[in-house]
Write an enzyme that holds these catalytic residues in place. Structure first.
Site, mmCIF file in Angstrom:
data_model
loop_
_atom_site.group_PDB
_atom_site.id
_atom_site.type_symbol
_atom_site.label_atom_id
_atom_site.label_comp_id
_atom_site.label_asym_id
_atom_site.label_seq_id
_atom_site.Cartn_x
_atom_site.Cartn_y
_atom_site.Cartn_z
ATOM 1 N N SER A 69 73.744 53.534 -37.053
ATOM 2 C CA SER A 69 74.624 54.718 -36.993
ATOM 3 C C SER A 69 74.801 55.433 -38.325
ATOM 4 O O SER A 69 75.378 56.523 -38.344
ATOM 5 C CB SER A 69 75.997 54.323 -36.452
ATOM 6 O OG SER A 69 75.899 54.181 -35.064
ATOM 7 N N LYS A 72 73.622 58.892 -38.392
ATOM 8 C CA LYS A 72 74.433 59.995 -37.842
ATOM 9 C C LYS A 72 74.936 60.934 -38.942
ATOM 10 O O LYS A 72 75.228 62.100 -38.681
ATOM 11 C CB LYS A 72 75.623 59.421 -37.050
ATOM 12 C CG LYS A 72 75.198 58.604 -35.821
ATOM 13 C CD LYS A 72 76.394 57.855 -35.219
ATOM 14 C CE LYS A 72 76.007 57.009 -34.008
ATOM 15 N NZ LYS A 72 77.145 56.208 -33.512
ATOM 16 N N TYR A 196 67.390 59.819 -30.148
ATOM 17 C CA TYR A 196 68.543 59.115 -30.753
ATOM 18 C C TYR A 196 68.189 57.667 -31.136
ATOM 19 O O TYR A 196 68.504 57.221 -32.250
ATOM 20 C CB TYR A 196 69.719 59.169 -29.770
ATOM 21 C CG TYR A 196 70.891 58.307 -30.156
ATOM 22 C CD1 TYR A 196 71.817 58.745 -31.099
ATOM 23 C CD2 TYR A 196 71.082 57.055 -29.576
ATOM 24 C CE1 TYR A 196 72.903 57.942 -31.460
ATOM 25 C CE2 TYR A 196 72.156 56.256 -29.925
ATOM 26 C CZ TYR A 196 73.060 56.699 -30.866
ATOM 27 O OH TYR A 196 74.117 55.915 -31.224
ATOM 28 N N TYR A 244 84.600 53.967 -36.537
ATOM 29 C CA TYR A 244 85.098 53.870 -35.156
ATOM 30 C C TYR A 244 86.578 53.507 -35.141
ATOM 31 O O TYR A 244 87.352 54.046 -35.930
ATOM 32 C CB TYR A 244 84.263 52.846 -34.345
ATOM 33 C CG TYR A 244 82.783 53.071 -34.493
ATOM 34 C CD1 TYR A 244 82.210 54.272 -34.068
ATOM 35 C CD2 TYR A 244 81.936 52.120 -35.074
ATOM 36 C CE1 TYR A 244 80.852 54.503 -34.205
ATOM 37 C CE2 TYR A 244 80.574 52.348 -35.217
ATOM 38 C CZ TYR A 244 80.055 53.541 -34.783
ATOM 39 O OH TYR A 244 78.726 53.774 -34.925
ATOM 40 N N VAL A 262 75.445 49.290 -36.884
ATOM 41 C CA VAL A 262 75.444 47.923 -36.332
ATOM 42 C C VAL A 262 74.328 47.044 -36.909
ATOM 43 O O VAL A 262 74.280 45.852 -36.613
ATOM 44 C CB VAL A 262 75.384 47.877 -34.778
ATOM 45 C CG1 VAL A 262 76.660 48.373 -34.160
ATOM 46 C CG2 VAL A 262 74.182 48.587 -34.247
HETATM 47 N N1 GLU Z 1 71.989 52.631 -32.039
HETATM 48 C C1 GLU Z 1 73.297 52.072 -31.935
HETATM 49 C C2 GLU Z 1 73.891 52.407 -30.583
HETATM 50 O O1 GLU Z 1 73.824 53.498 -30.146
HETATM 51 C C3 GLU Z 1 74.155 52.599 -33.036
HETATM 52 C C4 GLU Z 1 75.567 52.037 -33.053
HETATM 53 C C5 GLU Z 1 76.071 51.739 -34.442
HETATM 54 O O2 GLU Z 1 75.284 51.573 -35.373
HETATM 55 O O3 GLU Z 1 77.294 51.654 -34.621
HETATM 56 O O4 GLU Z 1 74.429 51.575 -29.914
#
Ligand code: GLU
Length: 309
Positions: A69, A72, A196, A244, A262
């Protein structure tokens, strides 16, 4: 904020690495993406990039990991560059207080995700930059942006990680399909989710990630990829939404804008001073790197770095 002596900083990083290597409770490696479950939880890296490009590091800072993530942040910068404020008609700027992959708010809020860093919001951002382009071109643009920011061309997508996530992407597909039903997806969900999962599968070392974050530091010497006003806003979003439902806790403990993934990485920005990357694959219950957060807390305390004075 206090100025920091480089030799002292290098010593602090070594000390933090030593402390993190000893930690017995390391968090749980993400297993819902099967390829990520294979990563050794004992890994640890910290790297600090200064505006002149110097990088101080400790631990496995030259080992690539899945940025997940953290990607992003880069796609948001690209989307804002392309669409400007129009992007905000499709995604909000408020913390969600919910898990990264939650679907709860989407129905209550008519398919408009709370922010660009929860999965639903990031999927909209990817969908926005995909409009009129092929996934290959969008991923090429993303890699170009990251390589330019890091000053390093040796940054790639790990296809095995992308394929592994694609095969288990039921929740993200559900988020995309729900947004399609609400008129907030412009491309077929398979195309958007395919893009994505590949963006999330970019691999970088802590050294590369720390360097790539310099474009958000806004100091002389840093790469100028985004205007200063936009840098401040991206940092604001990282502070409020980058972890988050653990974002408030991260702000309280670390006091810097940050974005977690993650894969166990965290990118944290010290405005005007430095960009920091940490990596420890074990996650806390919010899906953020457990020891990565602890390491940043120690580093912020040791340096006096904080956006809160
Ligand atoms: N590719 C992961 C997902 O969409 C990213 C989530 C993350 O890194 O927090 O679940």
């Amino acid at each position: 904020m206090e100025a920091v002596n480089r030799a002292e900083l290098a010593g602090k990083l070594a000390e933090i690495e030593h402390r993190m290597r000893q930690a017995e409770v390391r968090g749980a490696v993400a297993s819902y993406i099967p390829e990520l479950a294979k990563v050794d939880p004992a890994r640890f890296a910290v790297a600090v990039a200064l505006p002149d490009g110097t990088v101080l590091q400790a631990g496995d800072a030259a080992t690539p990991f899945s940025i997940q993530s953290i990607s992003k942040v880069f796609t948001l910068a690209i989307a804002l560059g392309r669409l400007g404020d129009q992007l905000w008609s499709r995604v909000g700027r408020e913390p969600s207080g919910l898990a990264f992959n939650s679907i709860l708010q989407l129905e209550q809020e008519n398919g408009i995700p709370r922010n660009p860093f929860v999965n639903a919001g990031a999927i909209v951002v990817t969908d926005a930059i995909l409009a009129g382009h092929q996934p290959r071109a969008v991923l090429g643009e993303l890699l170009h942006f990251i390589r330019l920011a890091a000053g390093d061309d040796d940054i790639h997508i790990n296809r095995a990680v992308a394929v592994s996530e694609q095969a288990t992407a039921h929740r993200n597909i559900a988020l995309a399909e729900f947004m399609a039903a609400m008129g907030n997806l412009r491309n077929p969900s398979a195309l958007t989710i395919g893009t994505y999962v590949h963006q999330c599968a970019v691999e970088m070392t802590a050294i590369q990630l720390a360097r790539a974050g310099l474009f958000l530091v806004n100091a002389p010497g840093c790469p100028r990829l985004v205007a200063p006003a936009r840098i401040r806003r991206i940092n604001a979003l990282m502070m409020m939404c980058g972890h988050y439902d653990g974002s408030g806790e991260f702000a309280y403990r670390v006091g810097l804008p940050g974005k977690s993934g993650v894969g166990g990485g965290i990118l944290a920005i010290v405005p005007g001073r430095a960009s920091i990357a940490v990596w420890s694959p074990g996650l806390n219950t919010n899906g953020n790197s457990k020891l990565g957060t602890e390491a940043l807390e120690h580093l912020a305390r040791a340096t006096g770095w904080s956006v809160f004075g």
